[in-house]
Design a protein around this motif. Structure first.
Motif, PDB file in Angstrom:
ATOM      1  N   LEU A  45       0.854  -1.185   0.000  1.00  0.00           N
ATOM      2  CA  LEU A  45       0.000   0.000   0.000  1.00  0.00           C
ATOM      3  C   LEU A  45       0.891   1.237   0.000  1.00  0.00           C
ATOM      4  O   LEU A  45       1.981   1.215   0.577  1.00  0.00           O
ATOM      5  N   ASP A  46       0.417   2.301  -0.633  1.00  0.00           N
ATOM      6  CA  ASP A  46       1.188   3.553  -0.648  1.00  0.00           C
ATOM      7  C   ASP A  46       1.154   4.246   0.707  1.00  0.00           C
ATOM      8  O   ASP A  46       2.126   4.869   1.129  1.00  0.00           O
ATOM      9  N   ASP A  47      -0.004   4.178   1.366  1.00  0.00           N
ATOM     10  CA  ASP A  47      -0.127   4.768   2.694  1.00  0.00           C
ATOM     11  C   ASP A  47      -1.177   3.994   3.477  1.00  0.00           C
ATOM     12  O   ASP A  47      -1.843   3.106   2.940  1.00  0.00           O
ATOM     13  N   ASN A  48      -1.290   4.313   4.759  1.00  0.00           N
ATOM     14  CA  ASN A  48      -2.243   3.619   5.621  1.00  0.00           C
ATOM     15  C   ASN A  48      -3.616   4.265   5.491  1.00  0.00           C
ATOM     16  O   ASN A  48      -3.795   5.409   5.906  1.00  0.00           O
ATOM     17  N   PRO A  49      -4.588   3.545   4.938  1.00  0.00           N
ATOM     18  CA  PRO A  49      -5.904   4.160   4.726  1.00  0.00           C
ATOM     19  C   PRO A  49      -6.610   4.552   6.026  1.00  0.00           C
ATOM     20  O   PRO A  49      -7.433   5.469   6.025  1.00  0.00           O
ATOM     21  N   LEU A  50      -6.274   3.889   7.141  1.00  0.00           N
ATOM     22  CA  LEU A  50      -6.919   4.263   8.405  1.00  0.00           C
ATOM     23  C   LEU A  50      -6.590   5.695   8.797  1.00  0.00           C
ATOM     24  O   LEU A  50      -7.392   6.359   9.450  1.00  0.00           O
ATOM     25  N   GLY A  51      -5.415   6.155   8.396  1.00  0.00           N
ATOM     26  CA  GLY A  51      -5.030   7.526   8.719  1.00  0.00           C
ATOM     27  C   GLY A  51      -5.838   8.560   7.964  1.00  0.00           C
ATOM     28  O   GLY A  51      -5.832   9.749   8.318  1.00  0.00           O
ATOM     29  N   ARG A  52      -6.532   8.134   6.909  1.00  0.00           N
ATOM     30  CA  ARG A  52      -7.333   9.076   6.097  1.00  0.00           C
ATOM     31  C   ARG A  52      -8.831   8.981   6.390  1.00  0.00           C
ATOM     32  O   ARG A  52      -9.628   9.650   5.749  1.00  0.00           O
ATOM     33  N   ILE A  53      -9.195   8.158   7.368  1.00  0.00           N
ATOM     34  CA  ILE A  53     -10.620   7.957   7.660  1.00  0.00           C
ATOM     35  C   ILE A  53     -11.009   8.717   8.917  1.00  0.00           C
ATOM     36  O   ILE A  53     -10.393   8.556   9.979  1.00  0.00           O
ATOM     37  N   LYS A  54     -12.039   9.540   8.800  1.00  0.00           N
ATOM     38  CA  LYS A  54     -12.597  10.215   9.972  1.00  0.00           C
ATOM     39  C   LYS A  54     -13.661   9.292  10.557  1.00  0.00           C
ATOM     40  O   LYS A  54     -14.710   9.068   9.942  1.00  0.00           O
ATOM     41  N   TRP A  55     -13.356   8.748  11.733  1.00  0.00           N
ATOM     42  CA  TRP A  55     -14.245   7.741  12.313  1.00  0.00           C
ATOM     43  C   TRP A  55     -14.234   7.839  13.820  1.00  0.00           C
ATOM     44  O   TRP A  55     -13.195   8.027  14.443  1.00  0.00           O
ATOM     45  N   LYS A  56     -15.419   7.738  14.390  1.00  0.00           N
ATOM     46  CA  LYS A  56     -15.547   7.714  15.835  1.00  0.00           C
ATOM     47  C   LYS A  56     -16.155   6.389  16.242  1.00  0.00           C
ATOM     48  O   LYS A  56     -17.104   5.928  15.611  1.00  0.00           O
ATOM     49  N   PRO A  57     -15.625   5.767  17.283  1.00  0.00           N
ATOM     50  CA  PRO A  57     -16.244   4.519  17.744  1.00  0.00           C
ATOM     51  C   PRO A  57     -17.651   4.792  18.250  1.00  0.00           C
ATOM     52  O   PRO A  57     -17.994   5.937  18.574  1.00  0.00           O
ATOM     53  N   PRO A  58     -18.505   3.779  18.305  1.00  0.00           N
ATOM     54  CA  PRO A  58     -19.875   3.977  18.791  1.00  0.00           C
ATOM     55  C   PRO A  58     -19.879   4.548  20.199  1.00  0.00           C
ATOM     56  O   PRO A  58     -18.920   4.408  20.954  1.00  0.00           O
ATOM     57  N   GLU A  59     -20.998   5.198  20.544  1.00  0.00           N
ATOM     58  CA  GLU A  59     -21.131   5.733  21.894  1.00  0.00           C
ATOM     59  C   GLU A  59     -20.969   4.598  22.897  1.00  0.00           C
ATOM     60  O   GLU A  59     -21.571   3.535  22.759  1.00  0.00           O
ATOM     61  N   GLN A  60     -20.146   4.825  23.888  1.00  0.00           N
ATOM     62  CA  GLN A  60     -19.839   3.770  24.835  1.00  0.00           C
ATOM     63  C   GLN A  60     -20.334   4.117  26.227  1.00  0.00           C
ATOM     64  O   GLN A  60     -20.450   5.287  26.594  1.00  0.00           O
ATOM     65  N   VAL A  61     -20.594   3.065  26.970  1.00  0.00           N
ATOM     66  CA  VAL A  61     -20.859   3.281  28.381  1.00  0.00           C
ATOM     67  C   VAL A  61     -19.539   3.646  29.044  1.00  0.00           C
ATOM     68  O   VAL A  61     -18.470   3.269  28.585  1.00  0.00           O
ATOM     69  N   THR A  62     -19.605   4.369  30.125  1.00  0.00           N
ATOM     70  CA  THR A  62     -18.402   4.797  30.810  1.00  0.00           C
ATOM     71  C   THR A  62     -17.632   3.612  31.381  1.00  0.00           C
ATOM     72  O   THR A  62     -18.191   2.554  31.649  1.00  0.00           O
ATOM     73  N   GLU A  63     -16.340   3.795  31.569  1.00  0.00           N
ATOM     74  CA  GLU A  63     -15.515   2.745  32.174  1.00  0.00           C
ATOM     75  C   GLU A  63     -15.628   2.745  33.691  1.00  0.00           C
ATOM     76  O   GLU A  63     -15.033   1.910  34.353  1.00  0.00           O
ATOM     77  N   GLU A  64     -16.416   3.690  34.243  1.00  0.00           N
ATOM     78  CA  GLU A  64     -16.540   3.765  35.691  1.00  0.00           C
ATOM     79  C   GLU A  64     -17.046   2.440  36.249  1.00  0.00           C
ATOM     80  O   GLU A  64     -17.961   1.821  35.713  1.00  0.00           O
TER      81      GLU A  64
END
Length: 454
Positions: A212-231
């Motif tokens: 690959l020429d570059d890492n495609p993950l570095g070009r993706i704007k992505w947020k993980p799903p809303e998570q419950v707190t780690e508390e």
């Protein structure tokens, strides 16, 4: 690393008295190259390819003499092949639990990197075959069961070429997959983070291999799903009275329980992780007749499973979690635990290697064994309502109880973190609710210091 050059010179085809008489010669940089053909047409075709690539400004590989487009096409292996190569590269320097985590991540994303889903195996069967066989290097020399071989053959045939992963939408599909458990529910934040990090690293390895020429993950704007707190939920941590009843229920239920009461005591009074207690040796313990003692924790025996270790044993010997290999955590222990350990050592002695805790046959304590004892202790010590709740559901909750007891006793968070083997940041994040419960006591201390009355 490939060396590229834009300096290309291509000569006319010459005919020689050989089996392949038509020879094409060209030079990339200062490196000469040649190729022979049976017919003039074949030689002309290859010469035209090289001339077109040079005119279009493609760089040429100095070693092979080929333009970049042809080099990439020749190197374009499948994701499945690359993923196995990545596992092989990481394997020798990874402990058993890390190997399992790597395999789980690769098994999660591989079904998303396929050309189509026609004939795709059952989801659970596919995950099992990929996790246990395709990405477990210890099994690569074993005879693969017929049903597993059929599944892996499907993935070999259907796997996308690595060049397809330059498409961000393809990789985004893998991010969606690693965010879910097999039942479709959202995965835990730590699981998502670990799997994404492994995928990123595997793609970086592809960049290093010039797939690959570059890492495609570095070009993706992505947020993980809303998570419950780690508390941590305070409801899971038993109070001192409940903990005492549970330890009594452990001791009174069976011979196996009597051998484990001090084991659970180390979790409750010293906030030790189970793997740390399994590796505890007599030389690591200061157990005076009176007063407080000390444990020096520096070794863990995490259970990886026999399929993932080089030794074929279920447990590995490691240093403390998230600490340098030779790090030692000193944990002062109250007289209650000192007495438990002294009694245990008098009754059962130590294993041949000095370990404090051992099975009847001198082996390592197993999570399945102490888990059964703990489940029975809960049924005996807790009320029906408590038993149905999350209270002390897992032996690990004794560690949480220890930390919460220290915090509620007014011990400074920095000292609690040091004794528990946490960073202060993790302590504040995970035990936030326990810290909040201390607000009233903290306010009273501040008022007293400020001289407030009434």
């Amino acid at each position: 690393m490939t060396e590229w050059s834009y300096t290309v010179k291509i000569w006319a085809i010459r005919k020689r008295d050989y089996r392949k008489p038509y020879q094409l010669r060209w030079k990339v940089g200062t490196r000469p190259h040649s190729e022979s053909f049976l017919t003039l047409g074949l030689a002309d075709s290859r010469r035209a390819q090289l001339i077109t690539a040079a005119r279009e400004g493609e760089p040429f590989d100095v070693d092979s003499g080929l333009p970049k487009s042809m080099v990439v096409k020749e190197r374009d292996i499948t994701w499945y092949e690359h993923a196995r190569g990545y596992i092989e590269m990481k394997w020798d320097d990874s402990p058993g639990n890390t190997r399992r985590t790597l395999a789980e991540a690769m098994a999660t994303v591989t079904p998303t990197f396929v050309k189509d889903t026609r004939g795709m195996p059952d989801t659970r069967a596919a995950r099992r075959a990929l996790y246990s066989w395709a990405f477990n290097k210890n099994r690569w020399d074993e005879e693969t069961p017929t049903d597993v071989a059929k599944i892996l053959d499907w993935f070999e045939r259907k796997s996308l070429p690595m060049s397809a992963l330059s498409d961000r939408l393809v990789v985004r599909g893998a991010l969606a997959a690693l965010s879910k458990k097999l039942d479709g529910k959202t995965a835990a934040p730590g699981t998502i983070s670990r799997k994404r990090a492994i995928l990123y690293n595997a793609l970086e390895y592809a960049v290093d291999a010039e797939l690959l020429d570059d890492n495609p993950l570095g070009r993706i704007k992505w947020k993980p799903p809303e998570q419950v707190t780690e508390e941590l939920d305070p409801a899971c941590a038993p109070n001192p009275m409940q903990a005492a009843k549970l330890l009594t229920a452990v001791r009174e239920q069976s011979m196996r329980g009597r051998r484990l009461v001090a084991f659970f005591g180390c979790m409750y009074y010293a906030a030790a992780r189970p793997a740390e207690v399994i590796g505890l040796r007599l030389k690591d313990c200061d157990l005076p007749r009176h007063g407080w003692g000390l444990l020096r924790l520096h070794e863990t025996r995490p259970r990886s499973g026999t399929a993932w270790t080089d030794s074929g044993e279920a447990h590995e010997k490691k240093g403390l979690k998230h600490r340098p290999r030779k790090a030692v955590r000193r944990v002062p222990i109250p007289p209650e635990l000192v007495a438990l350990l002294r009694w245990h050592l008098t009754a059962y002695g130590t294993a041949t290697d000095g370990r404090v805790f051992q099975t009847l046959r001198g082996g390592l304590i197993q999570d399945t064994g102490y888990g059964e004892v703990w489940a029975e202790a809960r049924s005996r010590a807790l009320t029906p309502a408590e038993f149905e709740s999350v209270l002390a559901k897992r032996p690990y909750d004794l560690r949480h109880a220890a930390v919460s007891t220290w915090l509620s006793s007014g011990v400074e968070p920095q000292l609690v973190a040091e004794r528990a083997g946490h960073s202060v940041a993790v302590l504040f994040r995970v035990y936030a609710k326990f810290l909040k419960n201390g607000d009233e006591a903290a306010n009273a201390k501040i008022s007293a210091r400020l001289g407030h009355h009434g």
